[in-house]
Motif scaffolding. Structure first.
Motif, PDB file in Angstrom:
ATOM      1  N   SER A 460      -1.223   3.354   5.851  1.00 21.70           N
ATOM      2  CA  SER A 460      -1.015   2.362   4.928  1.00 21.70           C
ATOM      3  C   SER A 460       0.219   3.041   4.181  1.00 21.70           C
ATOM      4  O   SER A 460       0.884   2.153   3.633  1.00 21.70           O
ATOM      5  CB  SER A 460      -2.125   2.104   4.116  1.00 21.70           C
ATOM      6  OG  SER A 460      -2.705   3.444   3.598  1.00 21.70           O
ATOM      7  N   VAL A 464       3.886   0.887   3.666  1.00 27.66           N
ATOM      8  CA  VAL A 464       4.186   0.725   2.376  1.00 27.66           C
ATOM      9  C   VAL A 464       5.512   1.301   2.189  1.00 27.66           C
ATOM     10  O   VAL A 464       6.719   0.654   1.492  1.00 27.66           O
ATOM     11  CB  VAL A 464       3.363   1.119   1.271  1.00 27.66           C
ATOM     12  CG1 VAL A 464       3.987   1.141  -0.296  1.00 27.66           C
ATOM     13  CG2 VAL A 464       2.168   0.143   1.373  1.00 27.66           C
ATOM     14  N   TYR A 507       0.675  -1.012   7.553  1.00 26.83           N
ATOM     15  CA  TYR A 507      -0.233  -1.026   6.202  1.00 26.83           C
ATOM     16  C   TYR A 507      -1.562  -1.834   6.520  1.00 26.83           C
ATOM     17  O   TYR A 507      -2.488  -1.276   6.110  1.00 26.83           O
ATOM     18  CB  TYR A 507       0.659  -1.695   5.251  1.00 26.83           C
ATOM     19  CG  TYR A 507      -0.245  -1.911   3.986  1.00 26.83           C
ATOM     20  CD1 TYR A 507      -0.440  -0.893   2.959  1.00 26.83           C
ATOM     21  CD2 TYR A 507      -0.745  -3.273   3.770  1.00 26.83           C
ATOM     22  CE1 TYR A 507      -1.313  -1.098   1.954  1.00 26.83           C
ATOM     23  CE2 TYR A 507      -1.625  -3.306   2.523  1.00 26.83           C
ATOM     24  CZ  TYR A 507      -1.900  -2.357   1.707  1.00 26.83           C
ATOM     25  OH  TYR A 507      -2.605  -2.741   0.583  1.00 26.83           O
ATOM     26  N   TRP A 511      -6.718  -1.771   6.706  1.00 25.10           N
ATOM     27  CA  TRP A 511      -7.632  -2.867   6.430  1.00 25.10           C
ATOM     28  C   TRP A 511      -8.655  -3.202   7.640  1.00 25.10           C
ATOM     29  O   TRP A 511      -9.426  -3.943   7.480  1.00 25.10           O
ATOM     30  CB  TRP A 511      -6.869  -4.118   6.022  1.00 25.10           C
ATOM     31  CG  TRP A 511      -6.325  -3.785   4.613  1.00 25.10           C
ATOM     32  CD1 TRP A 511      -5.319  -2.922   4.176  1.00 25.10           C
ATOM     33  CD2 TRP A 511      -6.938  -3.919   3.191  1.00 25.10           C
ATOM     34  NE1 TRP A 511      -5.039  -2.902   2.776  1.00 25.10           N
ATOM     35  CE2 TRP A 511      -5.997  -3.691   2.172  1.00 25.10           C
ATOM     36  CE3 TRP A 511      -8.271  -4.710   3.077  1.00 25.10           C
ATOM     37  CZ2 TRP A 511      -6.484  -3.662   0.795  1.00 25.10           C
ATOM     38  CZ3 TRP A 511      -8.573  -4.716   1.523  1.00 25.10           C
ATOM     39  CH2 TRP A 511      -7.601  -4.196   0.815  1.00 25.10           C
ATOM     40  N   CYS A 570      -8.610  -1.417  -2.177  1.00 18.85           N
ATOM     41  CA  CYS A 570      -7.948  -2.021  -3.425  1.00 18.85           C
ATOM     42  C   CYS A 570      -7.579  -1.049  -4.579  1.00 18.85           C
ATOM     43  O   CYS A 570      -6.214  -1.243  -4.884  1.00 18.85           O
ATOM     44  CB  CYS A 570      -8.969  -2.865  -4.314  1.00 18.85           C
ATOM     45  SG  CYS A 570      -9.465  -4.348  -3.145  1.00 18.85           S
ATOM     46  N   HIS A 573      -4.327   0.479  -3.024  1.00 21.87           N
ATOM     47  CA  HIS A 573      -3.207  -0.616  -3.094  1.00 21.87           C
ATOM     48  C   HIS A 573      -2.597  -0.395  -4.383  1.00 21.87           C
ATOM     49  O   HIS A 573      -1.352  -0.652  -4.560  1.00 21.87           O
ATOM     50  CB  HIS A 573      -3.933  -1.913  -2.552  1.00 21.87           C
ATOM     51  CG  HIS A 573      -2.889  -3.050  -2.525  1.00 21.87           C
ATOM     52  ND1 HIS A 573      -2.213  -3.203  -1.505  1.00 21.87           N
ATOM     53  CD2 HIS A 573      -2.465  -3.837  -3.717  1.00 21.87           C
ATOM     54  CE1 HIS A 573      -1.331  -4.383  -1.719  1.00 21.87           C
ATOM     55  NE2 HIS A 573      -1.440  -4.503  -2.975  1.00 21.87           N
ATOM     56  N   LYS A 574      -3.488  -0.477  -5.599  1.00 24.21           N
ATOM     57  CA  LYS A 574      -2.812  -0.566  -6.816  1.00 24.21           C
ATOM     58  C   LYS A 574      -2.108   0.432  -7.321  1.00 24.21           C
ATOM     59  O   LYS A 574      -1.283   0.686  -8.071  1.00 24.21           O
ATOM     60  CB  LYS A 574      -4.047  -1.136  -7.748  1.00 24.21           C
ATOM     61  CG  LYS A 574      -4.706  -2.480  -7.494  1.00 24.21           C
ATOM     62  CD  LYS A 574      -5.824  -2.667  -8.491  1.00 24.21           C
ATOM     63  CE  LYS A 574      -6.399  -4.116  -8.252  1.00 24.21           C
ATOM     64  NZ  LYS A 574      -7.642  -4.227  -9.000  1.00 24.21           N
ATOM     65  N   ARG A 583       4.815  -6.162  -2.704  1.00 22.51           N
ATOM     66  CA  ARG A 583       3.376  -6.306  -3.096  1.00 22.51           C
ATOM     67  C   ARG A 583       3.132  -7.844  -2.912  1.00 22.51           C
ATOM     68  O   ARG A 583       1.659  -7.925  -2.458  1.00 22.51           O
ATOM     69  CB  ARG A 583       3.301  -5.963  -4.623  1.00 22.51           C
ATOM     70  CG  ARG A 583       1.932  -6.095  -5.364  1.00 22.51           C
ATOM     71  CD  ARG A 583       1.820  -5.474  -6.727  1.00 22.51           C
ATOM     72  NE  ARG A 583       2.125  -4.157  -6.822  1.00 22.51           N
ATOM     73  CZ  ARG A 583       1.463  -3.125  -6.564  1.00 22.51           C
ATOM     74  NH1 ARG A 583       0.031  -3.040  -6.143  1.00 22.51           N
ATOM     75  NH2 ARG A 583       2.003  -1.986  -6.670  1.00 22.51           N
ATOM     76  N   SER A 587      -0.103  -8.393  -0.200  1.00 17.09           N
ATOM     77  CA  SER A 587      -1.269  -9.142  -0.858  1.00 17.09           C
ATOM     78  C   SER A 587      -1.517 -10.415  -0.137  1.00 17.09           C
ATOM     79  O   SER A 587      -2.721 -10.532  -0.003  1.00 17.09           O
ATOM     80  CB  SER A 587      -1.436  -9.312  -2.357  1.00 17.09           C
ATOM     81  OG  SER A 587      -0.202 -10.186  -2.736  1.00 17.09           O
ATOM     82  N   VAL A 590      -3.101  -9.305   3.122  1.00 16.11           N
ATOM     83  CA  VAL A 590      -4.341  -8.732   3.022  1.00 16.11           C
ATOM     84  C   VAL A 590      -5.326  -9.926   3.177  1.00 16.11           C
ATOM     85  O   VAL A 590      -6.478  -9.926   3.499  1.00 16.11           O
ATOM     86  CB  VAL A 590      -4.436  -7.804   1.893  1.00 16.11           C
ATOM     87  CG1 VAL A 590      -6.159  -7.583   1.742  1.00 16.11           C
ATOM     88  CG2 VAL A 590      -3.832  -6.487   2.361  1.00 16.11           C
ATOM     89  N   LEU A 630      -4.258  -8.055  -6.487  1.00 18.76           N
ATOM     90  CA  LEU A 630      -3.524  -7.230  -5.598  1.00 18.76           C
ATOM     91  C   LEU A 630      -2.020  -7.257  -5.654  1.00 18.76           C
ATOM     92  O   LEU A 630      -1.120  -6.477  -5.305  1.00 18.76           O
ATOM     93  CB  LEU A 630      -3.955  -7.048  -4.174  1.00 18.76           C
ATOM     94  CG  LEU A 630      -5.425  -6.748  -3.690  1.00 18.76           C
ATOM     95  CD1 LEU A 630      -5.616  -6.737  -2.264  1.00 18.76           C
ATOM     96  CD2 LEU A 630      -5.729  -5.291  -4.366  1.00 18.76           C
TER      97      LEU A 630
END
Length: 630
Positions: A460, A464, A507, A511, A570, A573-574, A583, A587, A590, A630
């Motif tokens: 992931s 990113v 990424y 998930w 989450c 991710h943040k 982003r 998001s 996801v 997100l």
């Protein structure tokens, strides 16, 4: 009857005898005429033999008379020239400054004509006079050359070209009066009779003197611009990419153009048309040598700072090519000297294209760490800044890339030697530039991906990291002229989309664990389907009631697994640094992946804890709200 026939024969016989008598008479006359003709020819030969010597003697006497007349004329001229020699000698000895240029040139022309006439007579008695006149002619020519130099020396004050460039003033020229004097002097001292020995290479004494005087003037006047070009090219911050127009090389070129054209106008008035090229080339030679030296120094600076100052090489190529073209249009000269001066810079510029690609690969390979939050690296911004600058130099880069060949920059700097003579005549310069930009971006992203796979344990984070770098590249393309370059290439931006999808896929791989927790097993052979509520909705109570205790425990465990994974992802991710567009995109991806699966799972099993929230922490609304953050 018989008597009549005999009478006719007798009459015819008488006529024949008369004819024979006449023929004999004519034969006698013919013989007498032949004898008379023979006597006449003999008499004519006697007359011819007698008159031949008389005619020959008459011709000799006429030739002798003509020679005597010529000798008398030559003697008369010699007497006149002897009488004039003193006057011409006084004029020559006095010099052109004292007697005046017109009178001095007139005296020299008279001496030249007298010398030609005496030389043509080939009389030995004239040898002394020929020697004297030759000395006077040589002395007069020397004095004229000194006067030529003296007139030029009065206009050799060094000027400051920047003054004329900034105020857009014409560069100073020699005054019309002096130009007229110089032209008159050149017309005489450049004539074959005034030159004591051949000068060679098409240079007359006037050209030699003019190029010595005015060449030094040009060199001295341009020296400050040369120094300024070098000093302005060396910046205080060596890591800063060269900005167009920062160097003074453009002003230097403008100064060369202005002062050279002014000098060409002087030359075109002073010298005859056939001497313009030799005079102009010889006069500008020293300044061109200084210009070539300046370019060599700048070339060494560029080679030492290739990553940041290769753009200075591109700018120099564009400036010098344009300068050479304009001067060639107006003068027809100096195209080859400028090409020779530009050659080192051109070779450096050609080497810079593969060198820049090699350098980014080298810099990625020596990276020891990558951003732990997945943010883009500064190298991406540096590379894109360089690429953004390239469209500013279409002429130079088009020429360099065409000579290098499409794609040959990927062979590395070592491959230039084998392709240095290639010329892709069919390639469009904009197309070549777009190919180079895309190849550079491909090399950058490929190198970063390979390094990230080694240093980043999380897929992931890798996704990113790639997405952030792609987003930065895309933004810098769309905010610059790169977009206009890449748009006609066809598929240029599509290659970025492929990298963006690769980052997104990496990424989303993390998930997949919460997604797998939302997968359940339904058996279609175990009785009727669970009853549904009104409006076609699934009745969760009935579904849960139909489950065995083992299945219920499994569903509870799935909710717990999902909750733990979802909260953890989450939070991660943040915590990751993402570009705004990255982003938003991730998001959405996801949400598109999780929300449908969770909604289906929740609809079926949310009554597993009867609304207590022990296992079912999120309903569909709260999950959507969490995904929106997100």
């Amino acid at each position: 009857m018989v008597q009549a026939r005999n009478a006719a024969f007798a009459e015819e016989s008488a006529e024949v005898e008369v004819l024979f008598a006449e023929a004999a008479k004519f034969d006698n006359i013919s013989k007498r005429m032949k004898v008379s003709l023979a006597r006449l020819e003999t008499g004519a030969q006697v007359v011819k033999d007698a008159m031949g010597p008389v005619y020959s003697n008459t011709q000799d006497l006429q030739t002798m008379n003509g020679n005597i007349d010529k000798i008398l004329v030559a003697i008369d001229k010699m007497l006149v020239q002897t009488e004039d020699r003193g006057r011409e000698e006084r004029i020559i000895r006095s010099g052109p400054t004292k007697v005046g240029l017109s009178e001095y040139l007139g005296s020299l022309k008279r001496i030249d004509r007298a010398l030609a006439q005496m030389t043509a007579t080939k009389l030995r008695v004239n040898q002394q006079a020929i020697g004297d006149y030759s000395e006077l002619l040589a002395e007069g020519s020397d004095q004229l050359q000194n006067l030529f130099r003296s007139i030029l020396s009065k206009d050799l004050q060094t000027i400051e070209p920047l003054h004329y460039i900034t105020k857009q003033l014409p560069f100073p020229m020699i005054t019309s009066e002096k130009v007229s004097q110089l032209g008159s002097i050149d017309a005489f001292i450049s004539s074959p009779s005034a030159q004591s020995e051949p000068t060679g290479q098409g240079k007359t004494p006037a050209i030699r003197i003019y190029s010595e005087c005015r060449g030094q003037y040009l060199s001295n006047s341009l020296s400050n611009l040369s120094l300024a070009s070098i000093s302005t090219s060396k910046r205080k911050n060596p890591d800063e990419v060269y900005r167009q127009g920062t160097s003074g090389i453009g002003t230097y070129a403008s100064g060369i153009e202005g002062i050279f054209l002014a000098e060409f106008q002087n030359i075109s008035v002073i010298f005859p048309r056939e001497d313009w090229g030799a005079a102009f080339e010889s006069t500008c030679r020293k300044s061109l040598a200084e210009f070539a030296k300046t370019l060599r120094e700048l070339n060494m600076h560029i080679r030492a700072n290739m990553n940041t100052d290769c753009f200075l090489a591109y700018e120099i190529i564009e400036i010098v090519i344009s300068l050479s073209f304009r001067l060639d249009q107006k003068t027809g000269e100096l195209k080859l000297p400028f090409a020779d001066a530009l050659k080192p810079i051109r070779e450096t510029a050609k080497a810079s294209l593969p060198e820049l690609i090699e350098d980014l690969r080298r810099r990625v390979s020596i990276m020891q760490t990558l951003p732990i939050d997945g943010s883009s690296v500064s190298l991406t911004s540096e590379v894109m800044t360089r690429l953004q600058t390239m469209p500013l130099y279409p002429q130079s880069l088009g020429s360099i890339m065409a000579s290098l060949g499409d794609g040959n920059w990927n062979r590395g700097a070592a491959g230039i030697s084998s392709t240095s003579t290639s010329l892709d005549v069919g390639a469009d310069s904009n197309q070549l530039l777009s190919h180079y930009i895309l190849d550079t971006i491909e090399a950058l992203l490929s190198s970063l991906e390979a390094k990230a796979r080694l240093l980043m344990k999380s897929k992931s984070l890798l996704g990113v990291f790639l997405a952030n770098n792609v987003a930065l590249i895309d933004r810098m393309i769309r905010s610059s002229d790169l977009l206009d370059v890449l748009r006609p290439a066809g598929g240029g931006l599509a290659r970025l989309d492929a990298w963006r999808k690769k980052g997104t896929s990496s990424y989303l791989d993390s998930w997949r664990e919460p997604c797998s927790a939302l997968m359940d097993v339904q058996y279609t052979n175990r009785g009727a389907r669970p009853p549904s509520g009104s409006n076609g909705l699934i009745d969760s109570v009935a579904v849960v009631k139909a489950l065995s205790s083992k299945d219920k425990d499994s569903i509870k465990e799935k909710f717990k697994t999902f909750n733990a994974c979802f909260d953890d992802l989450c939070a991660k991710h943040k915590a990751m640094a993402m570009e705004r567009e990255v982003r938003n995109q991730l998001s959405r991806e996801v949400q598109a992946l999780i929300e449908p699966l969770y909604a289906r799972f929740w609809d079926r099993y949310h009554e597993i804890d009867k609304g207590k929230g022990k296992y079912v922490r999120y309903d569909k609304g709260s999950l959507a709200a969490s995904l929106a953050t997100l």
